[in-house]
Design a protein around this motif. Structure first.
Motif, PDB file in Angstrom:
ATOM      1  N   VAL A 154     -40.766  81.184  35.055  1.00 44.92           N
ATOM      2  CA  VAL A 154     -39.916  80.427  34.145  1.00 44.92           C
ATOM      3  C   VAL A 154     -38.524  81.036  34.252  1.00 44.92           C
ATOM      4  CG1 VAL A 154     -39.413  79.767  31.770  1.00 44.92           C
ATOM      5  CG2 VAL A 154     -41.786  79.824  32.567  1.00 44.92           C
ATOM      6  N   ALA A 155     -37.581  80.264  34.758  1.00 48.91           N
ATOM      7  CA  ALA A 155     -36.219  80.747  34.993  1.00 48.91           C
ATOM      8  C   ALA A 155     -35.321  80.308  33.849  1.00 48.91           C
ATOM      9  CB  ALA A 155     -35.686  80.210  36.316  1.00 48.91           C
ATOM     10  N   LEU A 156     -34.778  81.275  33.129  1.00 46.43           N
ATOM     11  CA  LEU A 156     -33.913  80.986  31.991  1.00 46.43           C
ATOM     12  C   LEU A 156     -32.453  81.013  32.443  1.00 46.43           C
ATOM     13  CD1 LEU A 156     -35.700  83.135  29.259  1.00 46.43           C
ATOM     14  CD2 LEU A 156     -36.006  80.704  29.783  1.00 46.43           C
ATOM     15  N   GLY A 157     -31.924  79.846  32.740  1.00 40.20           N
ATOM     16  CA  GLY A 157     -30.548  79.716  33.194  1.00 40.20           C
ATOM     17  C   GLY A 157     -30.450  79.533  34.696  1.00 40.20           C
ATOM     18  N   LYS A 158     -29.311  79.014  35.134  1.00 43.17           N
ATOM     19  CA  LYS A 158     -29.129  78.691  36.550  1.00 43.17           C
ATOM     20  C   LYS A 158     -29.110  79.925  37.432  1.00 43.17           C
ATOM     21  CE  LYS A 158     -26.498  75.856  39.771  1.00 43.17           C
ATOM     22  NZ  LYS A 158     -26.606  76.828  40.881  1.00 43.17           N
ATOM     23  N   ILE A 159     -28.503  81.017  36.965  1.00 43.84           N
ATOM     24  CA  ILE A 159     -28.477  82.217  37.802  1.00 43.84           C
ATOM     25  C   ILE A 159     -29.894  82.721  38.059  1.00 43.84           C
ATOM     26  CG2 ILE A 159     -27.761  84.626  37.888  1.00 43.84           C
ATOM     27  CD1 ILE A 159     -25.202  83.836  36.457  1.00 43.84           C
ATOM     28  N   ALA A 160     -30.708  82.757  37.018  1.00 45.36           N
ATOM     29  CA  ALA A 160     -32.101  83.162  37.198  1.00 45.36           C
ATOM     30  C   ALA A 160     -32.843  82.173  38.091  1.00 45.36           C
ATOM     31  CB  ALA A 160     -32.791  83.278  35.840  1.00 45.36           C
ATOM     32  N   PHE A 161     -32.567  80.895  37.919  1.00 46.81           N
ATOM     33  CA  PHE A 161     -33.217  79.883  38.752  1.00 46.81           C
ATOM     34  C   PHE A 161     -32.862  80.085  40.224  1.00 46.81           C
ATOM     35  CE2 PHE A 161     -32.788  75.734  40.885  1.00 46.81           C
ATOM     36  CZ  PHE A 161     -34.117  75.332  40.869  1.00 46.81           C
ATOM     37  N   ASP A 162     -31.590  80.260  40.515  1.00 47.09           N
ATOM     38  CA  ASP A 162     -31.167  80.470  41.906  1.00 47.09           C
ATOM     39  C   ASP A 162     -31.802  81.726  42.482  1.00 47.09           C
ATOM     40  OD1 ASP A 162     -29.609  78.183  41.814  1.00 47.09           O
ATOM     41  OD2 ASP A 162     -27.731  79.253  41.462  1.00 47.09           O
ATOM     42  N   ALA A 163     -31.894  82.768  41.664  1.00 47.56           N
ATOM     43  CA  ALA A 163     -32.512  84.009  42.130  1.00 47.56           C
ATOM     44  C   ALA A 163     -33.999  83.810  42.414  1.00 47.56           C
ATOM     45  CB  ALA A 163     -32.312  85.112  41.093  1.00 47.56           C
ATOM     46  N   ALA A 164     -34.683  83.041  41.553  1.00 46.40           N
ATOM     47  CA  ALA A 164     -36.104  82.778  41.746  1.00 46.40           C
ATOM     48  C   ALA A 164     -36.346  81.982  43.029  1.00 46.40           C
ATOM     49  CB  ALA A 164     -36.671  82.028  40.542  1.00 46.40           C
ATOM     50  N   VAL A 165     -35.524  80.971  43.256  1.00 46.01           N
ATOM     51  CA  VAL A 165     -35.663  80.166  44.480  1.00 46.01           C
ATOM     52  C   VAL A 165     -35.447  81.040  45.708  1.00 46.01           C
ATOM     53  CG1 VAL A 165     -34.648  78.295  45.830  1.00 46.01           C
ATOM     54  CG2 VAL A 165     -35.036  77.987  43.378  1.00 46.01           C
ATOM     55  N   ALA A 166     -34.396  81.853  45.692  1.00 45.63           N
ATOM     56  CA  ALA A 166     -34.095  82.711  46.837  1.00 45.63           C
ATOM     57  C   ALA A 166     -35.226  83.707  47.095  1.00 45.63           C
ATOM     58  CB  ALA A 166     -32.779  83.443  46.600  1.00 45.63           C
ATOM     59  N   PHE A 167     -35.752  84.287  46.023  1.00 48.04           N
ATOM     60  CA  PHE A 167     -36.830  85.264  46.160  1.00 48.04           C
ATOM     61  C   PHE A 167     -38.081  84.636  46.766  1.00 48.04           C
ATOM     62  CE2 PHE A 167     -40.712  86.817  43.924  1.00 48.04           C
ATOM     63  CZ  PHE A 167     -40.871  87.998  44.631  1.00 48.04           C
ATOM     64  N   LEU A 168     -38.496  83.493  46.245  1.00 45.58           N
ATOM     65  CA  LEU A 168     -39.718  82.876  46.749  1.00 45.58           C
ATOM     66  C   LEU A 168     -39.526  82.308  48.159  1.00 45.58           C
ATOM     67  CD1 LEU A 168     -41.081  81.265  43.476  1.00 45.58           C
ATOM     68  CD2 LEU A 168     -41.966  83.268  44.686  1.00 45.58           C
ATOM     69  N   ARG A 169     -38.318  81.912  48.482  1.00 49.42           N
ATOM     70  CA  ARG A 169     -38.051  81.524  49.871  1.00 49.42           C
ATOM     71  C   ARG A 169     -38.183  82.713  50.804  1.00 49.42           C
ATOM     72  NH1 ARG A 169     -32.941  77.260  49.230  1.00 49.42           N
ATOM     73  NH2 ARG A 169     -34.246  75.379  49.078  1.00 49.42           N
ATOM     74  N   GLN A 170     -37.755  83.879  50.341  1.00 46.72           N
ATOM     75  CA  GLN A 170     -37.934  85.092  51.139  1.00 46.72           C
ATOM     76  C   GLN A 170     -39.414  85.365  51.391  1.00 46.72           C
ATOM     77  OE1 GLN A 170     -36.016  88.179  48.892  1.00 46.72           O
ATOM     78  NE2 GLN A 170     -33.945  87.398  49.257  1.00 46.72           N
ATOM     79  N   ARG A 171     -40.248  84.927  50.470  1.00 48.45           N
ATOM     80  CA  ARG A 171     -41.690  85.124  50.602  1.00 48.45           C
ATOM     81  C   ARG A 171     -42.350  84.007  51.416  1.00 48.45           C
ATOM     82  NH1 ARG A 171     -43.826  89.117  47.155  1.00 48.45           N
ATOM     83  NH2 ARG A 171     -42.156  90.632  46.853  1.00 48.45           N
ATOM     84  N   GLY A 172     -41.542  83.088  51.929  1.00 52.82           N
ATOM     85  CA  GLY A 172     -42.074  82.054  52.813  1.00 52.82           C
ATOM     86  C   GLY A 172     -42.350  80.721  52.162  1.00 52.82           C
ATOM     87  N   PHE A 173     -41.939  80.527  50.907  1.00 52.21           N
ATOM     88  CA  PHE A 173     -42.170  79.270  50.209  1.00 52.21           C
ATOM     89  C   PHE A 173     -40.893  78.432  50.212  1.00 52.21           C
ATOM     90  CE2 PHE A 173     -45.010  82.417  48.299  1.00 52.21           C
ATOM     91  CZ  PHE A 173     -46.239  81.809  48.503  1.00 52.21           C
ATOM     92  N   GLU A 174     -41.040  77.154  50.398  1.00 57.94           N
ATOM     93  CA  GLU A 174     -39.883  76.251  50.420  1.00 57.94           C
ATOM     94  C   GLU A 174     -39.944  75.294  49.246  1.00 57.94           C
ATOM     95  OE1 GLU A 174     -37.112  76.158  52.148  1.00 57.94           O
ATOM     96  OE2 GLU A 174     -37.721  77.997  53.190  1.00 57.94           O
ATOM     97  N   TYR A 175     -38.792  75.066  48.640  1.00 56.80           N
ATOM     98  CA  TYR A 175     -38.666  74.154  47.510  1.00 56.80           C
ATOM     99  C   TYR A 175     -37.706  73.039  47.905  1.00 56.80           C
ATOM    100  CZ  TYR A 175     -41.113  77.719  44.939  1.00 56.80           C
ATOM    101  OH  TYR A 175     -42.068  78.615  44.537  1.00 56.80           O
ATOM    102  N   PRO A 176     -38.223  71.828  48.109  1.00 54.32           N
ATOM    103  CA  PRO A 176     -37.356  70.740  48.561  1.00 54.32           C
ATOM    104  C   PRO A 176     -36.310  70.327  47.540  1.00 54.32           C
ATOM    105  CG  PRO A 176     -39.560  69.924  48.038  1.00 54.32           C
ATOM    106  CD  PRO A 176     -39.630  71.410  48.001  1.00 54.32           C
ATOM    107  N   GLN A 177     -36.589  70.536  46.265  1.00 55.89           N
ATOM    108  CA  GLN A 177     -35.663  70.162  45.199  1.00 55.89           C
ATOM    109  C   GLN A 177     -35.139  71.426  44.535  1.00 55.89           C
ATOM    110  OE1 GLN A 177     -37.487  68.142  41.939  1.00 55.89           O
ATOM    111  NE2 GLN A 177     -35.580  67.696  40.896  1.00 55.89           N
ATOM    112  N   THR A 178     -33.820  71.636  44.562  1.00 57.13           N
ATOM    113  CA  THR A 178     -33.275  72.870  43.993  1.00 57.13           C
ATOM    114  C   THR A 178     -32.037  72.621  43.133  1.00 57.13           C
ATOM    115  OG1 THR A 178     -32.019  73.281  46.018  1.00 57.13           O
ATOM    116  CG2 THR A 178     -34.164  74.377  45.822  1.00 57.13           C
ATOM    117  N   ASP A 179     -31.864  71.409  42.633  1.00 51.51           N
ATOM    118  CA  ASP A 179     -30.776  71.153  41.687  1.00 51.51           C
ATOM    119  C   ASP A 179     -31.270  71.543  40.297  1.00 51.51           C
ATOM    120  OD1 ASP A 179     -32.598  68.999  42.021  1.00 51.51           O
ATOM    121  OD2 ASP A 179     -31.301  67.713  40.805  1.00 51.51           O
ATOM    122  N   PHE A 180     -30.595  72.506  39.679  1.00 52.97           N
ATOM    123  CA  PHE A 180     -31.053  73.059  38.411  1.00 52.97           C
ATOM    124  C   PHE A 180     -30.971  72.028  37.294  1.00 52.97           C
ATOM    125  CE2 PHE A 180     -29.904  75.039  34.339  1.00 52.97           C
ATOM    126  CZ  PHE A 180     -31.038  75.812  34.131  1.00 52.97           C
TER     127      PHE A 180
END
Length: 229
Positions: A154-180
């Motif tokens: 659960v990402a509280l705010g856009k900065i946390a959301f962007d960080a969560a997306v970047a982190f999970l992408r580093q782990r090999g997961f892709e998120y096609p939708q990333t507009d907060f």
């Protein structure tokens, strides 16, 4: 299985960190000078460790400790307006044993969530730099890894959301939708790991009506639905 010793070692490594000179100087300055209303407090004045259920399926990711909130009390989202908005919502949704967090020594318990932050030190103007957030990432990445069966963030705010997306992408997961967007679930197309986004419960957001209690409750009710599905 929870490794209590590993959690203890991790928390200590967080509290011992002095990697970012600007943040060290600021958090300690605030702790020395204090706010008049809290002049009797012995401020924490160190990096703030995460808080919550060590068997949680959900990592709740915030931005950074407040100068006179978590930097004073030593617990995430405790001692300021953000926490006063967050913990009642968690209690209403069944994720917290009571609707308030006073300090590190109270008996508050969280269920199925672990609260952490992108940055562990109170930053000037509540604005950590990208380098400071990058320096802190290994801390909350380790917490994700220590959780025995994490399902999402659960990402509280856009900065946390962007960080969560970047982190999970580093782990090999892709998120096609990333507009907060508030109360939107972001998925890889698999059951997990997902990201559930929310506006941050900052005073600025709650006092202007950008985030209302009803809107915030909807996020945690949605989380409950996800976890039981």
């Amino acid at each position: 299985m929870v490794d209590k010793d590993e959690w203890t070692r991790h928390d200590q490594s967080v509290m011992d960190c002095r990697a970012c000179p600007r943040l060290v100087e600021w958090r300690e300055k605030v702790a020395r000078e204090k706010r008049r209303a809290f002049r009797e407090w012995d401020y924490w004045g160190k990096p703030v460790p995460g808080f919550g259920d060590h068997t949680a399926r959900v990592l709740v990711l915030g931005l950074a400790p407040g100068a006179h909130g978590s930097n004073r009390t030593g617990r995430m989202f405790t001692g300021d307006a953000s926490g006063d908005f967050l913990y009642p919502a968690l209690h209403r949704a069944g994720f917290a044993s009571k609707p308030f967090s006073a300090d590190r020594q109270d008996d508050l318990l969280l269920k199925d969530i672990y609260i952490t932050a992108v940055c562990r030190c109170a930053p000037p103007d509540n604005k950590p730099t990208p380098l400071e957030m990058g320096t802190c990432q290994p801390f909350w990445a380790k917490e994700w890894d220590l959780l025995p069966n994490p399902a999402g963030i659960v990402a509280l705010g856009k900065i946390a959301f962007d960080a969560a997306v970047a982190f999970l992408r580093q782990r090999g997961f892709e998120y096609p939708q990333t507009d907060f967007r508030h109360n939107v679930l972001y998925s890889t197309g698999k059951a997990k790991p997902w990201i559930l986004a929310s506006y941050h419960p900052s005073r600025q957001n709650t006092q202007t009506g950008r985030l209302t209690a009803v809107m915030f409750d909807a996020v945690w009710e949605r989380l409950r639905s996800i976890l039981i599905s």
